[in-house]
Design a protein around this motif. Structure first.
Motif, PDB file in Angstrom:
ATOM      1  N   PHE A  32      23.692 -35.502 -34.068  1.00 61.37           N
ATOM      2  CA  PHE A  32      24.895 -35.262 -34.757  1.00 61.37           C
ATOM      3  C   PHE A  32      24.661 -34.433 -35.961  1.00 61.37           C
ATOM      4  N   CYS A  87      32.831 -36.063 -26.866  1.00 61.21           N
ATOM      5  CA  CYS A  87      31.986 -36.744 -26.339  1.00 61.21           C
ATOM      6  C   CYS A  87      32.517 -37.215 -24.992  1.00 61.21           C
ATOM      7  N   SER A 108      25.722 -38.936 -23.840  1.00 62.15           N
ATOM      8  CA  SER A 108      24.430 -40.255 -23.668  1.00 62.15           C
ATOM      9  C   SER A 108      24.925 -41.034 -22.699  1.00 62.15           C
ATOM     10  N   SER A 109      26.060 -41.464 -22.630  1.00 63.54           N
ATOM     11  CA  SER A 109      26.389 -42.454 -21.899  1.00 63.54           C
ATOM     12  C   SER A 109      26.709 -42.312 -20.247  1.00 63.54           C
ATOM     13  N   HIS A 162      20.770 -39.321 -25.009  1.00 58.00           N
ATOM     14  CA  HIS A 162      19.461 -40.198 -25.446  1.00 58.00           C
ATOM     15  C   HIS A 162      19.304 -40.670 -24.121  1.00 58.00           C
ATOM     16  N   GLN A 220      18.234 -43.987 -23.175  1.00 57.16           N
ATOM     17  CA  GLN A 220      17.998 -45.373 -23.041  1.00 57.16           C
ATOM     18  C   GLN A 220      19.229 -45.968 -22.163  1.00 57.16           C
TER      19      GLN A 220
HETATM   20  C1  LIG Z   1      28.042 -41.960 -26.811  1.00 54.92           C
HETATM   21  C2  LIG Z   1      26.920 -42.288 -27.700  1.00 54.92           C
HETATM   22  N1  LIG Z   1      26.584 -41.242 -28.622  1.00 54.92           N
HETATM   23  C3  LIG Z   1      25.688 -41.336 -29.409  1.00 54.92           C
HETATM   24  C4  LIG Z   1      24.924 -42.753 -29.603  1.00 54.92           C
HETATM   25  C5  LIG Z   1      24.018 -43.169 -30.607  1.00 54.92           C
HETATM   26  O1  LIG Z   1      22.598 -43.116 -30.147  1.00 54.92           O
HETATM   27  P1  LIG Z   1      21.086 -43.232 -30.674  1.00 54.92           P
HETATM   28  O2  LIG Z   1      21.244 -44.795 -30.867  1.00 54.92           O
HETATM   29  O3  LIG Z   1      20.234 -42.886 -29.789  1.00 54.92           O
HETATM   30  O4  LIG Z   1      21.153 -42.643 -31.844  1.00 54.92           O
HETATM   31  C6  LIG Z   1      25.446 -43.932 -28.530  1.00 54.92           C
HETATM   32  C7  LIG Z   1      24.773 -45.032 -28.848  1.00 54.92           C
HETATM   33  O5  LIG Z   1      24.945 -45.993 -27.915  1.00 54.92           O
HETATM   34  C8  LIG Z   1      26.387 -43.553 -27.803  1.00 54.92           C
HETATM   35  O6  LIG Z   1      26.872 -44.378 -26.591  1.00 54.92           O
END
Ligand SMILES: Cc1ncc(COP(=O)(O)O)c(C=O)c1O
Length: 368
Positions: free
Chosen positions: A84, A154, A180-181, A199, A201
């Protein structure tokens, strides 16, 4: 917590489940990476083994997503949240030009807040707040500034369960995406993007590493006053070994990408499975006569995070507790929204979705 040991399905939204095979290969690698005589926990970052781990992981992502040659793939730290900050620092060169953001939920709102720390000329070109983040915009509902340094969105809002079906069409403007998701849950045309970040996880590993895919021409204009560790260029130049990378976390991504390639057979299969899993649950919601109430409007429903409510917070609590008793965990909605969230990241098998479906049907019968 009492759980039925025969089944244990983890629907957690923050950190996703991992396939048993990946967990057991990771356990093995803690003892010794096959054919190496060394534990994955102590691999030196200047060793050939580290280079091989990074190279194979990168190559697997290139193969899975068909990443064009003019993109670099980086393995960084700091989570998606650090992106970000890094994105405006690196890509917003001329502050007279705006940066455009679509605010479609909790995470894109977090992203824009960080852009404002880098300058004032930040434009919210669409905001879903008025509809309580239950819908996504159609292309005619926002206007991208032709001069924008980039547009950020996003692809899957993890908290509200909203997912774009395709990359935004942005003409010449650089497209930046927080994936990320839903990364590696479906094929994506990477050439439409300037930068993708994610990310590990949820879909591709364990916490500790962030993957950035960046089009190389964007490196040319990065301001020289960006602190070195936050500047994409040294990471590209040193192929993710500018400083010590999180090697074990990257090793888990390597195992996941092998699993996606060899066991799942690639992203078309993953996408088909995602659809089947989510549809099993949306089907229960839609046929429940309002017992289960979906958060997102139908056209924008996420195949990854299914978010819904029951008639009262008390009943939701009971739902979560009873689910735990039969081995279903992680159904709590995000703390900002409450309710229920069932997340279907890459590792969740179809049986998990069908098991949850049956639980939902039984719970409704008992409590209607
Ligand atoms: C779409 C999305 N972006 C960013 C993040 C933040 O990720 P991080 O905890 O790796 O900084 C998340 C956390 O769940 C997320 O779902």
């Amino acid at each position: 917590m009492t759980t039925n040991k025969k089944h244990l399905y983890n629907f957690s939204g923050g950190v996703g489940a991992l396939p048993e095979k990946v967990i057991s290969d990771a356990q093995q690698a803690i003892k010794e990476i096959p054919d190496s005589n060394i534990s994955a926990l102590v691999v030196n970052h200047r060793s050939q083994l580290c280079r091989d781990i990074l190279d194979e992981t990168e190559q697997n992502i290139r193969t899975l997503l068909n990443v064009p040659d003019n993109y670099s793939i980086l393995f960084l730290q700091g989570g998606a949240s650090l992106q970000f900050t890094m994105i405006p620092m690196n890509l917003w060169v001329d502050k007279k030009c705006p940066v455009d953001y679509i605010v479609s939920g909790y995470w894109s709102k977090k992203a824009i807040e960080e852009a404002f720390k880098d300058g004032e000329n930040v434009k919210t070109i669409w905001n879903g707040k008025a509809q309580n983040f239950t819908k996504l915009p159609t292309p005619n509902e926002y206007k991208i500034d032709d001069n924008a340094a980039y547009i950020h969105y996003c692809s899957n809002e993890t908290v509200e369960g909203l997912q774009f079906t395709a990359p935004l069409e942005t003409g010449e403007v650089t497209l930046v995406c927080d994936m990320s998701s839903d990364f590696l849950t479906r094929p994506v045309d990477v050439s439409k993007f300037g930068l993708i970040y994610v990310h590990a996880q949820k879909n591709i590993g364990a916490a500790g590493v962030t993957v950035v895919i960046i089009r190389n021409d964007l490196l040319d204009n990065i301001p020289d006053n960006v602190p070195t560790i936050l500047d994409y260029r040294p990471h590209v130049k040193m192929k993710s070994i500018y400083n010590t990378p999180p090697i074990f976390a990257i090793y888990v991504v390597l195992l996941m990408t092998r699993w996606l390639l060899n066991d799942m057979g690639g992203l078309l299969n993953v996408a088909a499975l995602s659809k089947n899993k989510a549809e099993a649950i949306y089907d229960v919601i839609d046929n429940s006569n309002g017992f289960y109430r979906g958060h997102a409007q139908k056209e924008n429903r996420s195949l990854i995070n299914v978010v819904f409510n029951l008639s009262s917070p008390e009943l939701e609590k009971e739902f979560i507790e009873e689910a735990k008793n039969v081995g279903i965990i992680g159904l709590e909605g995000h703390r900002s929204l409450g309710g229920i969230r069932a997340s279907f990241y890459t590792s969740m098998p179809l049986e998990g979705a069908l098991y949850l479906k049956k639980f939902m049907l039984d719970f409704q019968k008992k409590n209607n």
